[in-house]
Design an enzyme around this catalytic site. Structure first.
Site, PDB file in Angstrom:
ATOM      1  N   ASP A  47      -9.711   3.593  -4.056  1.00 30.80           N
ATOM      2  CA  ASP A  47     -10.424   2.440  -3.515  1.00 30.80           C
ATOM      3  C   ASP A  47     -11.856   2.358  -4.046  1.00 30.80           C
ATOM      4  O   ASP A  47     -12.565   3.363  -4.128  1.00 30.80           O
ATOM      5  CB  ASP A  47     -10.484   2.523  -1.988  1.00 30.80           C
ATOM      6  CG  ASP A  47      -9.136   2.332  -1.338  1.00 30.80           C
ATOM      7  OD1 ASP A  47      -8.166   2.011  -2.051  1.00 30.80           O
ATOM      8  OD2 ASP A  47      -9.043   2.522  -0.110  1.00 30.80           O
ATOM      9  N   ASP A  52       0.818  -1.211   0.000  1.00 28.18           N
ATOM     10  CA  ASP A  52       0.000   0.000   0.000  1.00 28.18           C
ATOM     11  C   ASP A  52       0.856   1.268   0.000  1.00 28.18           C
ATOM     12  O   ASP A  52       2.084   1.217  -0.090  1.00 28.18           O
ATOM     13  CB  ASP A  52      -0.955  -0.032   1.197  1.00 28.18           C
ATOM     14  CG  ASP A  52      -2.344   0.493   0.871  1.00 28.18           C
ATOM     15  OD1 ASP A  52      -2.469   1.324  -0.036  1.00 28.18           O
ATOM     16  OD2 ASP A  52      -3.309   0.082   1.553  1.00 28.18           O
TER      17      ASP A  52
END
Length: 405
Positions: free
Chosen positions: A226, A171
């Site tokens: 996202d 991430d």
């Protein structure tokens, strides 16, 4: 690690078909074959087709533990999903303690993963599946509940390899403002030196157009922010991912984020469209619902072997939007054996007819095809010039077109 021979064949096919400007590099005697292949295939030899599996985040968030993962592994096998190609069980954020141990190693959370990651990997592997884990190219993960790997790449890669991890989602939070082009390659190199083949999923949210450079670094790269479990999020992400279609191929895939099918925020037809577009776009098919408790409709959607076959087609060409008119869309892409995958999609708010002509999708005007409806599991023979379908709002039809003349 050596590059697999079939990987070279696949990648060069995509290289020639989709990147005409880059294809000129093959004629440039100043660029070695090794450099060309390094540019188009990360050296771990993984990801020759898009990965398939499950990720904990969309449904469980931080509320995940080793029992959930073990039960999910059991369900993956008992449901038959593993036989369809779903193989990765991927932990997301929150699996580790906030503090490293005295030697600087990441430590599984004692309350939620008391048996440790090696024992969990052993269990998952005993089911014929693979275990994925999560870290961050920053000082902390996005939850701020566990450390990131910035500055610890070599150590963490060795730790993951010692646990026999198969996949790393990496991430982009708490990154100190350092370019992703500086932060992601060190982990890629560390994984290559770890002694274990570990799929690298780069989750940098498309910040620095990773499609244009990341194929030499990771096996997939997020092209978007996202996803959320609603129609607007899903469709906007599909559109954002579409612009990078020409960069995907065996060894490295555009990633529009995980599947929301089965989490309850969309209708059945919307989820069918979601799964169809992700399959056509050669996106990773990572289920994000609780497969231990999925209903029959969810299972019917994610277990469609004919749709999955489009995603896993060996040619590895990402399908894309080829026609749009007032939210009536045609998406298509080539498959192996001269076949074409096609989606007719009604994104409007009312019933409508969507039509694809052969010129829209790259077929010769005189072509005659058999059209296999992948959701109805039926075939329309000997169709010429175009194909149409009347579709409810937000519904789609998905076909494989096989030329017969």
């Amino acid at each position: 690690m050596a590059i697999r021979p079939m990987a070279i064949v696949f990648v060069l096919c995509i290289f020639v078909l989709l990147n005409a400007s880059d294809a000129r590099l093959l004629g440039n005697k100043t660029m070695s074959k090794e450099k060309v292949m390094r540019r188009y295939l990360v050296e771990n030899g993984l990801g020759l087709t898009p990965p398939m599996g499950w990720n904990s985040w969309n449904h469980f968030g931080c509320d995940v533990n080793e029992n959930i993962v073990r039960e999910t592994a059991d369900a993956m096998v008992s449901s038959g999903l593993s036989n369809l190609g779903y193989q990765y069980l991927n932990l997301d954020d929150c699996w580790a303690e906030l503090n490293r141990d005295s030697e600087g190693n990441m430590v599984p959370n004692a309350a939620t993963f008391p048996s440790g990651m090696k024992a969990l990997a052993d269990y998952v592997h005993s089911k014929g599946l693979k275990l994925g884990i999560y870290s961050d190219a920053g000082t902390l993960t996005c939850s701020k509940r566990m450390p990131g790997s910035l500055g610890h790449e070599q150590q963490d890669a060795k730790t993951f390899a010692s646990w026999e991890i198969d996949y790393l989602k990496y991430d982009n939070c708490e990154n100190n403002g350092i370019s992703v082009k500086e932060r992601y390659p060190p982990m890629s190199e560390a994984l290559l030196k770890s002694g274990r083949q570990i799929f690298l999923s780069m989750c940098e949210w498309g910040w620095e157009d990773p499609a244009t450079w990341a194929k030499s670094v990771g096996n997939s790269w997020r092209t978007t922010g996202d996803i959320e479990d609603n129609w607007n999020s899903m469709t906007s992400i599909a559109d954002s991912n579409d612009r990078w279609a020409s960069y995907a191929g065996p060894g490295g895939w555009n990633d529009p984020d995980m599947l929301e099918v089965g989490n309850g925020g969309m209708s059945t037809e919307e989820y069918r469209s979601h799964f169809s577009i992700w399959a056509l776009a050669k996106a990773p098919l990572l289920v994000g619902c609780d497969i231990r408790a999925m209903d029959s409709t969810t299972y019917e959607l994610i277990s469609n072997s004919e749709v999955i076959a489009v995603n896993q087609d060996r040619l590895g060409v990402q399908g894309k939007k080829v026609k749009s008119n007032n939210d009536l869309e045609v998406w298509a892409g080539p498959l192996s054996e001269n076949k074409v995958a096609l989606i007719l999609w009604n994104r409007s708010s009312s019933k409508a007819t969507v039509t694809a002509s052969w010129c829209d999708i790259g077929l010769k005007p005189e072509a005659i095809v058999d059209a296999r409806d992948l959701w109805e599991h039926s075939t329309q023979p000997s169709i010429s010039s175009q194909i149409s379908a009347e579709l409810d709002s937000h519904a789609c039809k998905m076909y494989i077109l096989t030329p017969t003349s």
